[in-house]
Design a protein around this motif. Sequence first.
Motif, PDB file in Angstrom:
ATOM      1  N   THR A  89       0.827  -1.205   0.000  1.00  0.00           N
ATOM      2  CA  THR A  89       0.000   0.000   0.000  1.00  0.00           C
ATOM      3  C   THR A  89       0.861   1.255   0.000  1.00  0.00           C
ATOM      4  OG1 THR A  89      -1.767  -1.149   1.194  1.00  0.00           O
ATOM      5  CG2 THR A  89      -1.802   1.252   1.234  1.00  0.00           C
ATOM      6  N   ILE A  90       0.607   2.130  -0.954  1.00  0.00           N
ATOM      7  CA  ILE A  90       1.320   3.407  -1.046  1.00  0.00           C
ATOM      8  C   ILE A  90       0.611   4.414  -0.161  1.00  0.00           C
ATOM      9  CG2 ILE A  90       2.013   5.271  -2.603  1.00  0.00           C
ATOM     10  CD1 ILE A  90       1.814   3.107  -4.871  1.00  0.00           C
ATOM     11  N   VAL A  91       1.340   4.993   0.776  1.00  0.00           N
ATOM     12  CA  VAL A  91       0.773   5.944   1.723  1.00  0.00           C
ATOM     13  C   VAL A  91       1.058   7.362   1.254  1.00  0.00           C
ATOM     14  CG1 VAL A  91       0.781   6.762   4.108  1.00  0.00           C
ATOM     15  CG2 VAL A  91       1.060   4.305   3.624  1.00  0.00           C
ATOM     16  N   LEU A  92      -0.002   8.137   1.060  1.00  0.00           N
ATOM     17  CA  LEU A  92       0.097   9.544   0.677  1.00  0.00           C
ATOM     18  C   LEU A  92      -0.375  10.363   1.876  1.00  0.00           C
ATOM     19  CD1 LEU A  92      -1.446   8.987  -2.845  1.00  0.00           C
ATOM     20  CD2 LEU A  92       0.941   9.506  -2.361  1.00  0.00           C
ATOM     21  N   PRO A  93       0.550  10.835   2.690  1.00  0.00           N
ATOM     22  CA  PRO A  93       0.184  11.444   3.971  1.00  0.00           C
ATOM     23  C   PRO A  93      -0.208  12.908   3.859  1.00  0.00           C
ATOM     24  CG  PRO A  93       2.554  11.375   3.780  1.00  0.00           C
ATOM     25  CD  PRO A  93       1.997  10.718   2.525  1.00  0.00           C
ATOM     26  N   GLY A  94      -0.719  13.430   4.965  1.00  0.00           N
ATOM     27  CA  GLY A  94      -1.115  14.828   5.010  1.00  0.00           C
ATOM     28  C   GLY A  94       0.045  15.788   5.043  1.00  0.00           C
ATOM     29  N   HIS A  95       1.213  15.314   5.429  1.00  0.00           N
ATOM     30  CA  HIS A  95       2.428  16.123   5.452  1.00  0.00           C
ATOM     31  C   HIS A  95       3.601  15.224   5.103  1.00  0.00           C
ATOM     32  CE1 HIS A  95       0.432  19.492   7.656  1.00  0.00           C
ATOM     33  NE2 HIS A  95      -0.256  18.510   8.215  1.00  0.00           N
ATOM     34  N   GLY A  96       4.563  15.765   4.388  1.00  0.00           N
ATOM     35  CA  GLY A  96       5.773  15.020   4.112  1.00  0.00           C
ATOM     36  C   GLY A  96       5.668  14.084   2.924  1.00  0.00           C
ATOM     37  N   PRO A  97       6.736  13.291   2.702  1.00  0.00           N
ATOM     38  CA  PRO A  97       6.815  12.456   1.509  1.00  0.00           C
ATOM     39  C   PRO A  97       5.950  11.212   1.599  1.00  0.00           C
ATOM     40  CG  PRO A  97       8.711  12.044   2.907  1.00  0.00           C
ATOM     41  CD  PRO A  97       7.953  13.176   3.547  1.00  0.00           C
ATOM     42  N   ARG A  98       5.697  10.612   0.431  1.00  0.00           N
ATOM     43  CA  ARG A  98       4.968   9.354   0.386  1.00  0.00           C
ATOM     44  C   ARG A  98       5.822   8.238   0.953  1.00  0.00           C
ATOM     45  NH1 ARG A  98       3.499   7.568  -5.502  1.00  0.00           N
ATOM     46  NH2 ARG A  98       2.697   9.693  -5.539  1.00  0.00           N
ATOM     47  N   THR A  99       5.181   7.171   1.345  1.00  0.00           N
ATOM     48  CA  THR A  99       5.881   6.008   1.872  1.00  0.00           C
ATOM     49  C   THR A  99       5.030   4.781   1.553  1.00  0.00           C
ATOM     50  OG1 THR A  99       6.888   5.038   3.877  1.00  0.00           O
ATOM     51  CG2 THR A  99       4.866   6.303   4.189  1.00  0.00           C
ATOM     52  N   THR A 100       5.348   3.646   2.157  1.00  0.00           N
ATOM     53  CA  THR A 100       4.533   2.450   1.997  1.00  0.00           C
ATOM     54  C   THR A 100       4.268   1.841   3.365  1.00  0.00           C
ATOM     55  OG1 THR A 100       6.398   0.900   1.794  1.00  0.00           O
ATOM     56  CG2 THR A 100       5.600   1.951  -0.235  1.00  0.00           C
ATOM     57  N   ILE A 101       3.229   1.047   3.427  1.00  0.00           N
ATOM     58  CA  ILE A 101       2.928   0.364   4.687  1.00  0.00           C
ATOM     59  C   ILE A 101       4.068  -0.569   5.064  1.00  0.00           C
ATOM     60  CG2 ILE A 101       1.416  -1.346   5.790  1.00  0.00           C
ATOM     61  CD1 ILE A 101       0.210   1.420   5.738  1.00  0.00           C
ATOM     62  N   GLY A 102       4.625  -1.279   4.077  1.00  0.00           N
ATOM     63  CA  GLY A 102       5.736  -2.177   4.371  1.00  0.00           C
ATOM     64  C   GLY A 102       6.919  -1.457   4.978  1.00  0.00           C
ATOM     65  N   ARG A 103       7.261  -0.292   4.445  1.00  0.00           N
ATOM     66  CA  ARG A 103       8.375   0.485   4.984  1.00  0.00           C
ATOM     67  C   ARG A 103       8.074   0.955   6.396  1.00  0.00           C
ATOM     68  NH1 ARG A 103       8.856   4.606   1.127  1.00  0.00           N
ATOM     69  NH2 ARG A 103       9.956   3.065  -0.140  1.00  0.00           N
ATOM     70  N   GLU A 104       6.858   1.438   6.611  1.00  0.00           N
ATOM     71  CA  GLU A 104       6.515   1.937   7.941  1.00  0.00           C
ATOM     72  C   GLU A 104       6.418   0.809   8.961  1.00  0.00           C
ATOM     73  OE1 GLU A 104       6.571   5.273   8.547  1.00  0.00           O
ATOM     74  OE2 GLU A 104       7.312   5.075   6.487  1.00  0.00           O
ATOM     75  N   ARG A 105       5.998  -0.357   8.520  1.00  0.00           N
ATOM     76  CA  ARG A 105       5.843  -1.486   9.437  1.00  0.00           C
ATOM     77  C   ARG A 105       7.169  -1.851  10.112  1.00  0.00           C
ATOM     78  NH1 ARG A 105       1.632  -4.789   9.161  1.00  0.00           N
ATOM     79  NH2 ARG A 105       1.312  -4.413   6.921  1.00  0.00           N
ATOM     80  N   VAL A 106       8.268  -1.702   9.359  1.00  0.00           N
ATOM     81  CA  VAL A 106       9.568  -2.101   9.906  1.00  0.00           C
ATOM     82  C   VAL A 106      10.383  -0.921  10.436  1.00  0.00           C
ATOM     83  CG1 VAL A 106       9.685  -4.121   8.427  1.00  0.00           C
ATOM     84  CG2 VAL A 106      10.705  -1.978   7.634  1.00  0.00           C
TER      85      VAL A 106
END
Length: 227
Positions: free
Chosen positions: A194-211
């Motif tokens: 899942t590609i995360v497009l947040p309210g502030h800052g750069p995009r990320t992914t759920i996999g990246r955030e999970r770890v």
Amino acid sequence: MLVAGFPSEIFGTNCYVVATGPGEQCVVVDPGIGVVPQLDEVLAEHRLHPVAVLLTHGHLDHTFSVAPVCDGRGLTAYIHPADRELLADPAKALSVDLSSMFGGRLPYAEPADVAELPDGGVMEIAGLSITVDHAPGHTGGSVMFRAPSADGPLCFSGDVLFAGSIGRTDLPGGDTDRMMASLRDKVLPLDDATIVLPGHGPRTTIGRERVSNPYLRELVPAPHRGL
């Protein structure tokens, strides 16, 4: 799918435009402070026709331009019912310091047409199927919007989840326990792709955030070892 995003000049709030493709209808997500000129440029560049504004929550840095965007085009603004009152009185969710930035008065107007987001469920709008996940904690009515795309699932996370961090819970209406429950119950179950497009800052992914995100890592159950 076409997704165009840009930060506002004040507070760096990400505003997104989402459509099935160029020349189509679109939705606008979180038009913050002073974004109208940038938004008009994006709409013209991609020949898009906005049909609604979707708000991830009621904080002023995400809603400030909602009235000029909606009322100038006859659009409906959608917000979760728990944050509905913040469209009429955004000062209710501001700290004393933030309120003082505006000299005690907010140059703000509520849009003429406001509708409440479903508490969960799917919205069919502008040719898009958008899932609404109620994820309180940053505010009582914070939501995330999810949609499929050719590049993978998208999640417009508002101020629930950022790259490496989460939204603050110390403003009026914030609740740390509810935020952690939202992260556990609404964020962690999402697919790693899942590609995360947040309210502030750069995009990320759920996999990246999970770890890597310390707030998510502490919610991951420890593996069973031994008997």
